[in-house]
Design a protein around this motif. Sequence first.
Motif, PDB file in Angstrom:
ATOM      1  N   LEU A  31       0.816  -1.222   0.000  1.00  0.00           N
ATOM      2  CA  LEU A  31       0.000   0.000   0.000  1.00  0.00           C
ATOM      3  C   LEU A  31       0.845   1.266   0.000  1.00  0.00           C
ATOM      4  O   LEU A  31       0.307   2.368  -0.104  1.00  0.00           O
ATOM      5  CB  LEU A  31      -0.927   0.020   1.226  1.00  0.00           C
ATOM      6  N   GLY A  32       2.148   1.105   0.188  1.00  0.00           N
ATOM      7  CA  GLY A  32       3.014   2.282   0.232  1.00  0.00           C
ATOM      8  C   GLY A  32       3.258   2.795   1.640  1.00  0.00           C
ATOM      9  O   GLY A  32       4.019   3.740   1.833  1.00  0.00           O
ATOM     10  N   VAL A  33       2.601   2.209   2.622  1.00  0.00           N
ATOM     11  CA  VAL A  33       2.898   2.484   4.040  1.00  0.00           C
ATOM     12  C   VAL A  33       2.937   1.128   4.757  1.00  0.00           C
ATOM     13  O   VAL A  33       2.315   0.160   4.304  1.00  0.00           O
ATOM     14  CB  VAL A  33       1.831   3.391   4.722  1.00  0.00           C
ATOM     15  N   PRO A  34       3.664   1.043   5.875  1.00  0.00           N
ATOM     16  CA  PRO A  34       3.674  -0.221   6.623  1.00  0.00           C
ATOM     17  C   PRO A  34       2.271  -0.570   7.122  1.00  0.00           C
ATOM     18  O   PRO A  34       1.493   0.325   7.477  1.00  0.00           O
ATOM     19  CB  PRO A  34       4.614   0.068   7.806  1.00  0.00           C
ATOM     20  N   VAL A  35       1.969  -1.857   7.135  1.00  0.00           N
ATOM     21  CA  VAL A  35       0.686  -2.344   7.647  1.00  0.00           C
ATOM     22  C   VAL A  35       0.973  -3.291   8.813  1.00  0.00           C
ATOM     23  O   VAL A  35       1.750  -4.242   8.677  1.00  0.00           O
ATOM     24  CB  VAL A  35      -0.124  -3.065   6.552  1.00  0.00           C
ATOM     25  N   VAL A  36       0.352  -2.995   9.954  1.00  0.00           N
ATOM     26  CA  VAL A  36       0.561  -3.779  11.176  1.00  0.00           C
ATOM     27  C   VAL A  36      -0.807  -4.252  11.654  1.00  0.00           C
ATOM     28  O   VAL A  36      -1.741  -3.448  11.755  1.00  0.00           O
ATOM     29  CB  VAL A  36       1.254  -2.946  12.272  1.00  0.00           C
ATOM     30  N   ALA A  37      -0.916  -5.548  11.955  1.00  0.00           N
ATOM     31  CA  ALA A  37      -2.230  -6.129  12.269  1.00  0.00           C
ATOM     32  C   ALA A  37      -2.189  -6.988  13.528  1.00  0.00           C
ATOM     33  O   ALA A  37      -1.128  -7.458  13.945  1.00  0.00           O
ATOM     34  CB  ALA A  37      -2.690  -7.002  11.091  1.00  0.00           C
ATOM     35  N   VAL A  38      -3.351  -7.146  14.128  1.00  0.00           N
ATOM     36  CA  VAL A  38      -3.599  -8.269  15.032  1.00  0.00           C
ATOM     37  C   VAL A  38      -4.766  -9.047  14.427  1.00  0.00           C
ATOM     38  O   VAL A  38      -5.539  -8.506  13.643  1.00  0.00           O
ATOM     39  CB  VAL A  38      -3.946  -7.833  16.474  1.00  0.00           C
ATOM     40  N   LEU A  39      -4.878 -10.304  14.797  1.00  0.00           N
ATOM     41  CA  LEU A  39      -6.015 -11.094  14.340  1.00  0.00           C
ATOM     42  C   LEU A  39      -7.192 -10.900  15.298  1.00  0.00           C
ATOM     43  O   LEU A  39      -7.022 -10.420  16.422  1.00  0.00           O
ATOM     44  CB  LEU A  39      -5.644 -12.578  14.265  1.00  0.00           C
ATOM     45  N   GLY A  40      -8.376 -11.275  14.842  1.00  0.00           N
ATOM     46  CA  GLY A  40      -9.566 -11.218  15.681  1.00  0.00           C
ATOM     47  C   GLY A  40     -10.149 -12.605  15.888  1.00  0.00           C
ATOM     48  O   GLY A  40      -9.622 -13.598  15.365  1.00  0.00           O
ATOM     49  N   ASN A  41     -11.252 -12.682  16.607  1.00  0.00           N
ATOM     50  CA  ASN A  41     -11.861 -13.988  16.878  1.00  0.00           C
ATOM     51  C   ASN A  41     -12.328 -14.668  15.593  1.00  0.00           C
ATOM     52  O   ASN A  41     -12.187 -15.878  15.442  1.00  0.00           O
ATOM     53  CB  ASN A  41     -13.001 -13.853  17.893  1.00  0.00           C
ATOM     54  N   HIS A  42     -12.856 -13.898  14.645  1.00  0.00           N
ATOM     55  CA  HIS A  42     -13.288 -14.510  13.381  1.00  0.00           C
ATOM     56  C   HIS A  42     -12.114 -15.142  12.632  1.00  0.00           C
ATOM     57  O   HIS A  42     -12.286 -16.166  11.963  1.00  0.00           O
ATOM     58  CB  HIS A  42     -13.967 -13.464  12.483  1.00  0.00           C
ATOM     59  N   ASP A  43     -10.933 -14.528  12.766  1.00  0.00           N
ATOM     60  CA  ASP A  43      -9.756 -15.051  12.068  1.00  0.00           C
ATOM     61  C   ASP A  43      -9.271 -16.359  12.677  1.00  0.00           C
ATOM     62  O   ASP A  43      -8.422 -17.037  12.109  1.00  0.00           O
ATOM     63  CB  ASP A  43      -8.641 -13.992  12.089  1.00  0.00           C
TER      64      ASP A  43
END
Length: 244
Positions: free
Chosen positions: A58-70
């Motif tokens: 996307l041109g910027v860093p992407v930082v995630a956590v997962l959720g219960n659905h994941d």
Amino acid sequence: MRIAAVGDVHLGADSGGRLRPALADLPEHADVLLLAGDLTRVGTIAEAKVVAAEFADLGVPVVAVLGNHDHHSDRAGEITQLLADHGIIVLEGTATVLTVDGAALGIAGTKGFGGGFAGKCASAFGEPEMRRFASHTVELAHGLESALAGLRADVTVALTHYSPISDTLHGEPPEIYPFLGSYLLGEAIDANGADLAIHGHAHAGIERGTTPGGIRVRNVAQPVIGTEYAVYDLAPTGRFAPNR
Ligand SMILES: [Fe+2]
Ligand SMILES: [Fe+2]
């Protein structure tokens, strides 16, 4: 530092291209994108591939956590790896430090879990199922706390799926608050300090709240923010800068 965030995008295997057009100009509006979990509907690899394609490069860093659905299809480990293979940093009891305009942005994250809020919460007592339920929150809150404690950055963000406070749950039925978050996450954040706490999961909640220690909390579940992503502008405080 412009921090974009969204949670609960709940992409299905047929959702390819749903978000991507709105993300094309993201670097003009934000320096980083945080994803607060529930990226998929039922946590399949097919859905995770759509998530990876929507948020990669996307041109910027992407930082995630997962959720219960994941977690629903028991493929969370593979989903984490798949997202990582597409350059998306997935946190679970861990932290990452990014450099933004010469300043250090530290992000500590966990999915978190339920359990409820002070005075109305589950405890690790009784049946093994109840003890496991309550202990899961304790473990993940500890993970967040140690990830935050280890951060040395100018700006610090705590990223969770479940809510660390009850303020941002207003609008949800009070009976389900124990399934929406845990005060232990809020305690972990207050124990170490942060400039901002981001969470999702409470689709019918409200955006703004604060921890008991006064830290700003924002519920970025997409139905709450009503847009592709919210942007929060934080000035470097230097609070955790190692040389001061
Ligand atoms: Fe959700
Ligand atoms: Fe959720």
